[in-house]
Motif scaffolding. Structure first.
Motif, PDB file in Angstrom:
ATOM      1  N   GLN A  35       0.811  -1.210   0.000  1.00 53.49           N
ATOM      2  CA  GLN A  35       0.000   0.000   0.000  1.00 53.49           C
ATOM      3  C   GLN A  35       0.853   1.273   0.000  1.00 53.49           C
ATOM      4  N   VAL A  36       2.162   1.161   0.315  1.00 55.35           N
ATOM      5  CA  VAL A  36       3.018   2.346   0.398  1.00 55.35           C
ATOM      6  C   VAL A  36       4.206   2.319  -0.562  1.00 55.35           C
ATOM      7  N   TYR A  37       4.627   1.139  -1.002  1.00 59.79           N
ATOM      8  CA  TYR A  37       5.730   1.035  -1.960  1.00 59.79           C
ATOM      9  C   TYR A  37       5.234   1.502  -3.322  1.00 59.79           C
ATOM     10  N   ILE A  38       5.979   2.433  -3.975  1.00 58.42           N
ATOM     11  CA  ILE A  38       5.524   2.950  -5.267  1.00 58.42           C
ATOM     12  C   ILE A  38       6.524   2.723  -6.402  1.00 58.42           C
ATOM     13  N   GLY A  39       7.748   2.272  -6.113  1.00 56.84           N
ATOM     14  CA  GLY A  39       8.702   2.012  -7.186  1.00 56.84           C
ATOM     15  C   GLY A  39      10.124   1.889  -6.685  1.00 56.84           C
ATOM     16  N   ALA A  40      11.060   1.857  -7.658  1.00 52.95           N
ATOM     17  CA  ALA A  40      12.486   1.723  -7.346  1.00 52.95           C
ATOM     18  C   ALA A  40      13.274   2.764  -8.128  1.00 52.95           C
ATOM     19  N   LEU A  41      14.216   3.384  -7.453  1.00 46.64           N
ATOM     20  CA  LEU A  41      15.094   4.399  -8.042  1.00 46.64           C
ATOM     21  C   LEU A  41      16.490   3.801  -8.151  1.00 46.64           C
ATOM     22  N   THR A  42      16.992   3.705  -9.384  1.00 49.32           N
ATOM     23  CA  THR A  42      18.313   3.139  -9.654  1.00 49.32           C
ATOM     24  C   THR A  42      19.236   4.255 -10.108  1.00 49.32           C
ATOM     25  N   CYS A  43      20.369   4.435  -9.422  1.00 55.17           N
ATOM     26  CA  CYS A  43      21.266   5.552  -9.722  1.00 55.17           C
ATOM     27  C   CYS A  43      22.703   5.095  -9.917  1.00 55.17           C
ATOM     28  N   ASN A  44      23.367   5.709 -10.890  1.00 53.63           N
ATOM     29  CA  ASN A  44      24.820   5.637 -10.999  1.00 53.63           C
ATOM     30  C   ASN A  44      25.350   6.836 -10.233  1.00 53.63           C
ATOM     31  N   GLY A 101       0.013   6.595   1.675  1.00 58.47           N
ATOM     32  CA  GLY A 101      -0.680   5.315   1.717  1.00 58.47           C
ATOM     33  C   GLY A 101      -0.914   4.810   3.125  1.00 58.47           C
ATOM     34  N   LEU A 102      -0.152   5.312   4.090  1.00 61.83           N
ATOM     35  CA  LEU A 102      -0.321   4.901   5.486  1.00 61.83           C
ATOM     36  C   LEU A 102      -1.536   5.546   6.131  1.00 61.83           C
ATOM     37  N   VAL A 103      -1.983   6.686   5.606  1.00 60.00           N
ATOM     38  CA  VAL A 103      -3.109   7.403   6.211  1.00 60.00           C
ATOM     39  C   VAL A 103      -4.344   7.377   5.316  1.00 60.00           C
ATOM     40  N   GLY A 104      -4.383   6.448   4.371  1.00 61.11           N
ATOM     41  CA  GLY A 104      -5.555   6.287   3.538  1.00 61.11           C
ATOM     42  C   GLY A 104      -5.557   7.077   2.245  1.00 61.11           C
ATOM     43  N   ASP A 105      -4.561   7.950   2.029  1.00 57.39           N
ATOM     44  CA  ASP A 105      -4.482   8.686   0.772  1.00 57.39           C
ATOM     45  C   ASP A 105      -4.023   7.744  -0.329  1.00 57.39           C
ATOM     46  N   GLN A 106      -4.388   8.048  -1.557  1.00 58.11           N
ATOM     47  CA  GLN A 106      -3.920   7.272  -2.703  1.00 58.11           C
ATOM     48  C   GLN A 106      -2.431   7.515  -2.912  1.00 58.11           C
ATOM     49  N   THR A 107      -1.689   6.464  -3.216  1.00 58.83           N
ATOM     50  CA  THR A 107      -0.297   6.642  -3.600  1.00 58.83           C
ATOM     51  C   THR A 107      -0.250   6.990  -5.084  1.00 58.83           C
ATOM     52  N   ASN A 141       5.436  16.818  -1.224  1.00 60.51           N
ATOM     53  CA  ASN A 141       4.726  17.035   0.047  1.00 60.51           C
ATOM     54  C   ASN A 141       5.413  16.369   1.235  1.00 60.51           C
ATOM     55  N   ASN A 142       6.717  16.180   1.155  1.00 66.90           N
ATOM     56  CA  ASN A 142       7.479  15.498   2.216  1.00 66.90           C
ATOM     57  C   ASN A 142       6.851  14.163   2.593  1.00 66.90           C
ATOM     58  N   GLN A 143       6.327  13.443   1.588  1.00 68.14           N
ATOM     59  CA  GLN A 143       5.694  12.151   1.826  1.00 68.14           C
ATOM     60  C   GLN A 143       6.458  10.990   1.205  1.00 68.14           C
ATOM     61  N   ILE A 144       7.631  11.248   0.658  1.00 69.20           N
ATOM     62  CA  ILE A 144       8.375  10.196  -0.021  1.00 69.20           C
ATOM     63  C   ILE A 144       9.543   9.747   0.862  1.00 69.20           C
TER      64      ILE A 144
END
Length: 174
Positions: A35-44, A101-107, A141-144
Motif C-alpha cells: 500500500q506504500v511502496y511505489i517504485g524503485a530508483l536506480t542511480c549511478n 498510503g499509510l493514512v488512507g491517501d492514494q499513492t 509534500n514530504n511524503q516520499i
C-alpha cells in the motif's frame, strides 16, 4: 563509539549479501501488493573524496514505478559528518515509498512524484567493495521515503568510512 560498531556490523552483513542485489523490476514484483511502496530508483553515483566533514557526489538515475512507468533524473547527494577516504563510481538502488498510503491517501503512479529534496541519516563502509544504507525523507509534500537497499561498486570501490547526515536533490533530466 557504539554507532561505529553498529555501522561496521551492518556493513559487514551487507557485504556478505552483495551478490543478492535486486533490480528495480524484481523489487517492483516483490512489492506489487504494498500500500506504500511505489517504485524503485536506480542511480549511478560518481566517485568522491571525503574531507573529514563531508563530500558531494553526482547522480544519474532512472525511477521505475511498480506500474512500469519510468522517468530519468539528475541529482546530487551530499554527506555531512564523518567522511574519510576515497570512493570510486558506484551503483545504488533505493526502494521508494509514499507515506500517504499509510493514512488512507492514494499513492501516486506518476513517475515525477519523487522530484525534490530529501534528508536523513546514512552510513557506509568501502574496502574494495562498498556497503551501506540510508533512509531519506522528502520529495512531493514530504511524503516520499527513499531506502537504500544495496550499494554495489562498479569495480574496486576504494576505501572510505562515512556516517552522518545525507541530503539528496532530484530533478527531472533534461
Amino acid at each position: 563509539m557504539n554507532r561505529i560498531v553498529v555501522v561496521s556490523m551492518a556493513a559487514g552483513l551487507a557485504l556478505t549479501t552483495a551478490c543478492t542485489q535486486q533490480t528495480a523490476q524484481q523489487l517492483n514484483t516483490a512489492n506489487a501488493n504494498s500500500q506504500v511502496y511505489i517504485g524503485a530508483l536506480t542511480c549511478n553515483v560518481t566517485g568522491s573524496t571525503g574531507y573529514v566533514f563531508g563530500s558531494s557526489r553526482d547522480l544519474s538515475c532512472i525511477y521505475l514505478t511498480k506500474e512500469g512507468a519510468s522517468q530519468a533524473y539528475d541529482g546530487k547527494i551530499r554527506r555531512f559528518g564523518l567522511d574519510l577516504g576515497t570512493t570510486k563510481p558506484g551503483h545504488v538502488v533505493w526502494k521508494v515509498y509514499q507515506l500517504g498510503g499509510l493514512v488512507g491517501d492514494q499513492t501516486s503512479a506518476n513517475p515525477r512524484v519523487i522530484v525534490g529534496n530529501y534528508g536523513g541519516e546514512q552510513a557506509s563502509v568501502s574496502a574494495g567493495a562498498t556497503a551501506g544504507g540510508n533512509w531519506l525523507y522528502g520529495g512531493s509534500n514530504n511524503q516520499i521515503v527513499l531506502q537504500a537497499t544495496q550499494l554495489q561498486s562498479l569495480g574496486d570501490a576504494g576505501y572510505n568510512l562515512a556516517y552522518g547526515i545525507a541530503e539528496i536533490s532530484l530533478s527531472l533530466k533534461n
